[in-house]
Enzyme design. Structure first.
Site, PDB file in Angstrom:
ATOM      1  N   ASP A 115      15.740   6.639   0.406  1.00 12.62           N
ATOM      2  CA  ASP A 115      15.458   5.562   1.343  1.00 12.62           C
ATOM      3  C   ASP A 115      16.379   5.694   2.545  1.00 12.62           C
ATOM      4  O   ASP A 115      17.429   5.077   2.628  1.00 12.62           O
ATOM      5  CB  ASP A 115      15.670   4.221   0.633  1.00 12.62           C
ATOM      6  N   CYS A 118      12.594 -29.269  17.565  1.00 14.19           N
ATOM      7  CA  CYS A 118      12.378 -30.181  18.693  1.00 14.19           C
ATOM      8  C   CYS A 118      11.662 -31.468  18.289  1.00 14.19           C
ATOM      9  O   CYS A 118      11.484 -32.363  19.118  1.00 14.19           O
ATOM     10  CB  CYS A 118      11.621 -29.482  19.811  1.00 14.19           C
ATOM     11  N   CYS A 164       8.213 -30.123  14.034  1.00 12.84           N
ATOM     12  CA  CYS A 164       9.079 -28.964  14.256  1.00 12.84           C
ATOM     13  C   CYS A 164      10.522 -29.379  13.966  1.00 12.84           C
ATOM     14  O   CYS A 164      11.000 -30.369  14.531  1.00 12.84           O
ATOM     15  CB  CYS A 164       8.940 -28.475  15.696  1.00 12.84           C
ATOM     16  N   LYS A 198       5.803   4.894  -6.191  1.00 16.03           N
ATOM     17  CA  LYS A 198       6.746   3.818  -5.899  1.00 16.03           C
ATOM     18  C   LYS A 198       7.146   3.103  -7.183  1.00 16.03           C
ATOM     19  O   LYS A 198       6.279   2.639  -7.922  1.00 16.03           O
ATOM     20  CB  LYS A 198       6.122   2.813  -4.925  1.00 16.03           C
ATOM     21  N   LYS A 238      12.758   9.886  -3.999  1.00 18.73           N
ATOM     22  CA  LYS A 238      12.366   9.504  -2.638  1.00 18.73           C
ATOM     23  C   LYS A 238      13.549   8.744  -2.048  1.00 18.73           C
ATOM     24  O   LYS A 238      13.886   7.648  -2.494  1.00 18.73           O
ATOM     25  CB  LYS A 238      11.126   8.612  -2.673  1.00 18.73           C
ATOM     26  N   TYR A 258      15.007  18.490   2.267  1.00 15.71           N
ATOM     27  CA  TYR A 258      13.986  18.767   1.259  1.00 15.71           C
ATOM     28  C   TYR A 258      12.717  19.395   1.819  1.00 15.71           C
ATOM     29  O   TYR A 258      11.839  19.798   1.086  1.00 15.71           O
ATOM     30  CB  TYR A 258      13.605  17.482   0.516  1.00 15.71           C
ATOM     31  N   CYS A 305      10.045 -25.870  23.308  1.00 13.04           N
ATOM     32  CA  CYS A 305      10.887 -25.953  22.111  1.00 13.04           C
ATOM     33  C   CYS A 305      12.044 -24.949  22.262  1.00 13.04           C
ATOM     34  O   CYS A 305      11.803 -23.760  22.501  1.00 13.04           O
ATOM     35  CB  CYS A 305      10.066 -25.619  20.863  1.00 13.04           C
ATOM     36  N   CYS A 357       4.747 -25.065  15.951  1.00 12.71           N
ATOM     37  CA  CYS A 357       5.266 -26.053  16.894  1.00 12.71           C
ATOM     38  C   CYS A 357       4.535 -25.811  18.212  1.00 12.71           C
ATOM     39  O   CYS A 357       4.621 -24.721  18.769  1.00 12.71           O
ATOM     40  CB  CYS A 357       6.767 -25.859  17.091  1.00 12.71           C
ATOM     41  N   GLU A 369      10.911  14.871  -6.971  1.00 19.40           N
ATOM     42  CA  GLU A 369      12.197  14.641  -6.310  1.00 19.40           C
ATOM     43  C   GLU A 369      12.393  13.141  -6.103  1.00 19.40           C
ATOM     44  O   GLU A 369      11.428  12.400  -6.019  1.00 19.40           O
ATOM     45  CB  GLU A 369      12.202  15.289  -4.914  1.00 19.40           C
TER      46      GLU A 369
HETATM   47  S1  IVH Z   1       8.434  15.089   1.618  1.00 21.88           S
HETATM   48  C1  IVH Z   1       4.510  14.134   4.426  1.00 21.88           C
HETATM   49  N1  IVH Z   1      10.430  14.436   0.095  1.00 21.88           N
HETATM   50  O1  IVH Z   1       9.324   9.611   2.685  1.00 21.88           O
HETATM   51  C2  IVH Z   1       5.947  14.136   4.495  1.00 21.88           C
HETATM   52  N2  IVH Z   1       9.796  12.909   1.808  1.00 21.88           N
HETATM   53  O2  IVH Z   1       6.336   8.633   3.503  1.00 21.88           O
HETATM   54  C3  IVH Z   1       6.522  14.928   3.374  1.00 21.88           C
HETATM   55  N3  IVH Z   1      11.172  10.911   1.935  1.00 21.88           N
HETATM   56  O3  IVH Z   1       8.812  10.335   6.047  1.00 21.88           O
HETATM   57  C4  IVH Z   1       7.803  14.356   3.059  1.00 21.88           C
HETATM   58  N4  IVH Z   1      12.519  11.406   0.288  1.00 21.88           N
HETATM   59  O4  IVH Z   1      11.186  10.243   5.255  1.00 21.88           O
HETATM   60  C5  IVH Z   1       9.659  14.053   1.127  1.00 21.88           C
HETATM   61  N5  IVH Z   1      12.204  14.003  -1.331  1.00 21.88           N
HETATM   62  C6  IVH Z   1      11.442  13.643  -0.305  1.00 21.88           C
HETATM   63  C7  IVH Z   1      11.632  12.423   0.403  1.00 21.88           C
HETATM   64  C8  IVH Z   1      10.781  12.098   1.452  1.00 21.88           C
HETATM   65  C9  IVH Z   1      12.231  10.521   1.210  1.00 21.88           C
HETATM   66  C10 IVH Z   1      10.575  10.110   3.028  1.00 21.88           C
HETATM   67  C11 IVH Z   1      10.373  10.858   4.304  1.00 21.88           C
HETATM   68  C12 IVH Z   1       8.951  10.647   4.702  1.00 21.88           C
HETATM   69  C13 IVH Z   1       8.542   9.519   3.835  1.00 21.88           C
HETATM   70  C14 IVH Z   1       7.084   9.728   3.489  1.00 21.88           C
END
Ligand code: IVH
Length: 642
Positions: A38, A386, A383, A289, A36, A193, A406, A401, A34
């Site tokens: 943000d 100051c 600095c 990542k 991830k 999710y 300051c 500093c 899936e």
């Molecule tokens: S599953 C153990 N699925 O990523 C938690 N997390 O570091 C299992 N996140 O705190 C999470 N997209 O906020 C899962 N498709 C996704 C996600 C997701 C973003 C975030 C979530 C979690 C962090 C994990």
């Protein structure tokens, strides 16, 4: 709520799979891949299909109740749809097939797992749910779309206010607003999710079937995910996601790979069991990542920021450039050694990088593009604010500093003291601190408590309400929690966590001021170095004078509640049921008894609390029927700390 382990390359991802193969004794493993998202993790609780509570992840154990604000999110129904809903094929849910033979199949044959009672066995991915569990905690992510982020920032700038750094911070700030009508004006979005508590039984045998279930209930889920078999197919899916992720409505900095079958997830369990929930990470999932986004731009100049502790941090002032959806004008250069190592000069073309929420950083100079005649950058020896000669402690990379007066350090100290993590004085943010300093009204922390309404009135047009509110907010903090005051004083190496530990052990500034080395080292988390820094801080005459002044202006910090857990449960009966995430039955019993409570085996009207864990059964039902408060482990811990 747990947290995910990160992987950064294909090899690490393959190791994740190899560990699971070993653990589960088969290499025929199905995964979901899936995006991830943000955003901010939230947990939504639905009781009998009705949304009753929304809580942010917070530190994993304790978050904020944001129910009212979450209810303003369009696209999030407040009640689950009870009837079947769309099937995978026909609905908005698109599971992708990555390779031949790795189809979107849950990999679980019907009847293999206990399904929710009213649900017929699953057939592939079709969602068939006619009902929903009595109680279900559904987890997901709240975010702001990039367009909405840019719209709000335009408004912000038009109003002469600082723009928000990124969509995530803005979403977090929005969720915290007190006025839900204001929240509704910003179009927060949500995708779901994850599965938390669920009673009486799990709603689906696999992650993919669960996602289909969410769709059937009318909930928004990720618009694209892959269900695949084996790690090769996982890798292809990850690469494909990297190709398409920029077209998704939210920022994505990675892929989340999850074992599809929930029974296998359960078998795999979590790492860090026995510790606090905030340190737990599932073995059945990991985040991959993506390489951070990079962009090329020109360094207009290098400026120096002076921090609260006097640290001089060089910052590259950039030709504005769009990076990962936000306009970047500045990037950190870390310290003088880093500038020298990368040989960054004003006028250089550089590559900048931004990973997630981290502040953008300069990665490297594009030497081939360096214009002729650029002089190497010389780090200032004084600095910039100051003019005091900067100093650098032995073994440290940071120039500082050393001037305690300051103006920049003063400003940052005051900001820190008033900030959320410290005294949390409402209305005393960066702008107001700057204004008060400019008008000569505050210079030191005690000055904050000397402010009078009359001083503030002239500062703003029709400022009566503002002045009244600010004075009231300050008043309310004279008896702030001891740990907040400690954190606010800015003792080197003493942050919120150590402040809490120290406050619990010493219970007053006076006691801490005279604490021996042995006493300090007895406090968990305080090592020799911090111990020395604390003692030096309290020994400095200027700091002693500060504490004395605080006393004179009526600051009387409140120690943690007396007796700690000792009496919280005196005379109370507690029933434990199900498996708690980190505490064994014995440990939980010991904690309850240490707090003066009694543990009983059966629930009655006289039970004060039921602490329920996974697979809690009839006792939990009885508690609900009798309206006995039900806590989870985190709830119990909070109660014991009260
Ligand atoms: S599953 C153990 N699925 O990523 C938690 N997390 O570091 C299992 N996140 O705190 C999470 N997209 O906020 C899962 N498709 C996704 C996600 C997701 C973003 C975030 C979530 C979690 C962090 C994990």
């Amino acid at each position: 709520m747990m947290t995910l382990d990160n992987t950064y390359d294909e090899a690490e991802l393959r190791e994740f799979h190899a560990r699971l193969v070993k653990l589960l004794g088969t290499d025929d493993l199905a995964y979901t891949v899936e995006p991830k998202i943000d955003g901010l993790a939230v947990s939504l609780t639905f009781e009998n299909g009705r949304l009753v509570r929304a809580v942010t992840r917070g530190d994993g154990e304790e978050g904020d109740d944001v129910t009212a604000n979450v209810r303003t999110i369009r696209g999030l129904p407040h009640t689950l749809r009870a009837d079947g809903g769309p099937s995978l094929q026909g609905g908005s849910l698109k599971a992708e097939t990555v390779r031949e033979g790795t189809t979107a199949e849950s990999g679980v044959s019907p009847g293999e797992l206990p399904l929710f009672a009213s649900e017929p066995p699953p057939s592939g991915h079709r969602s068939t749910g006619a009902g929903f569990p009595a109680l279900i905690e559904i987890r997901g992510e709240i975010f702001l779309g990039l367009e909405e982020f840019q719209r709000i920032n335009r408004e912000q700038e038009e109003a002469g206010l600082e723009p928000y750094a990124n969509p995530r911070n803005l979403a977090a700030g929005t969720l915290k607003l007190l006025d839900s009508a204001e929240v509704a004006k910003r179009r927060l979005e949500i995708v779901l999710y994850g599965l938390g508590a669920c009673e009486p039984a799990e709603p689906a045998p696999s992650q993919s079937a669960y996602l289909a279930r969410l769709v059937a209930w009318g909930l928004p889920v990720v618009e694209k995910f892959w269900v695949v078999r084996g790690i090769d197919a996982v890798w292809s899916a990850v690469l494909e996601l990297d190709q398409v992720r920029r077209g998704l409505p939210y920022g994505t900095d990675g892929a989340v790979v999850k074992l599809d079958r929930l029974d296998q997830q359960r078998l795999a369990g979590a790492r860090g069991e026995g510790q606090s929930a905030r340190k737990l990470s599932p073995r059945w999932a990991c985040a991959y990542k993506f390489a951070p986004d990079r962009a090329e731009t020109c360094v207009r100049s290098i400026s120096i920021q002076v921090g609260r502790t006097g640290a001089l941090t060089p910052v590259a002032e950039l030709e504005p450039v769009l990076l990962a959806g936000t306009t970047v004008k500045r990037a950190t250069l870390h310290n003088s050694d880093e500038i020298a190592r990368k040989d960054v000069r004003p006028g250089d073309y550089v590559l900048i990088e931004k990973a997630g929420e981290i502040i953008p950083a300069v990665v490297q100079v594009l030497l081939a593009k360096r214009p002729g005649g650029l002089a190497p950058y010389v780090f200032p020896t004084v600095c910039p604010v100051c003019g005091t000669p900067a100093t650098r402690a032995e073994g440290e990379v940071v120039w500082r500093c050393p001037n305690p007066d300051c103006p920049e350090k003063v400003r940052r100290r005051l900001e820190h003291f008033a900030s959320k993590a410290c005294l949390d004085i409402d209305g005393l943010g960066e702008e107001v601190v700057a204004l008060l300093i400019e008008r000569g009204l505050v210079k030191t922390i005690p000055d904050i408590f000397r402010l009078r309404r009359e001083d503030l009135l002239p500062l703003k047009k029709s400022g009566e309400v503002w002045a009244g509110n600010l004075i009231a907010a300050i008043e309310a903090r004279r008896r702030a929690d001891l740990w907040r005051v400690l954190n606010g004083l800015g003792i080197p190496q003493v942050g919120a966590a150590s402040s809490k530990d120290l406050a619990g052990r010493f219970r007053s500034l006076d006691a801490l001021a005279v604490a021996s080395e042995a006493d300090l080292l007895n406090v968990g988390g305080i090592g020799e170095r911090t111990c020395g820094l604390i003692q030096a801080w309290f020994a400095a005459p200027a700091n002693r004078a500060l504490l004395e002044e605080l006393r004179q202006v009526g600051v009387a910090p409140t120690p943690p509640a007396t007796g700690g857990a000792a009496a919280v449960l005196a005379g109370k009966t507690v029933v434990l049921t199900g498996t708690l995430p980190t505490l064994s039955r014995e440990e939980a019993t010991a904690l309850v008894e240490a707090a003066g409570g009694k543990v009983s085996g059966s629930v009655s009207k006289k039970t004060h609390y039921v602490v329920a864990g996974e697979e809690a059964g009839s006792k939990l039902e009885k508690a609900r029927a009798l309206n006995v408060p039900v806590l989870d482990e985190a709830g119990l811990r909070r109660l014991l700390q009260a």
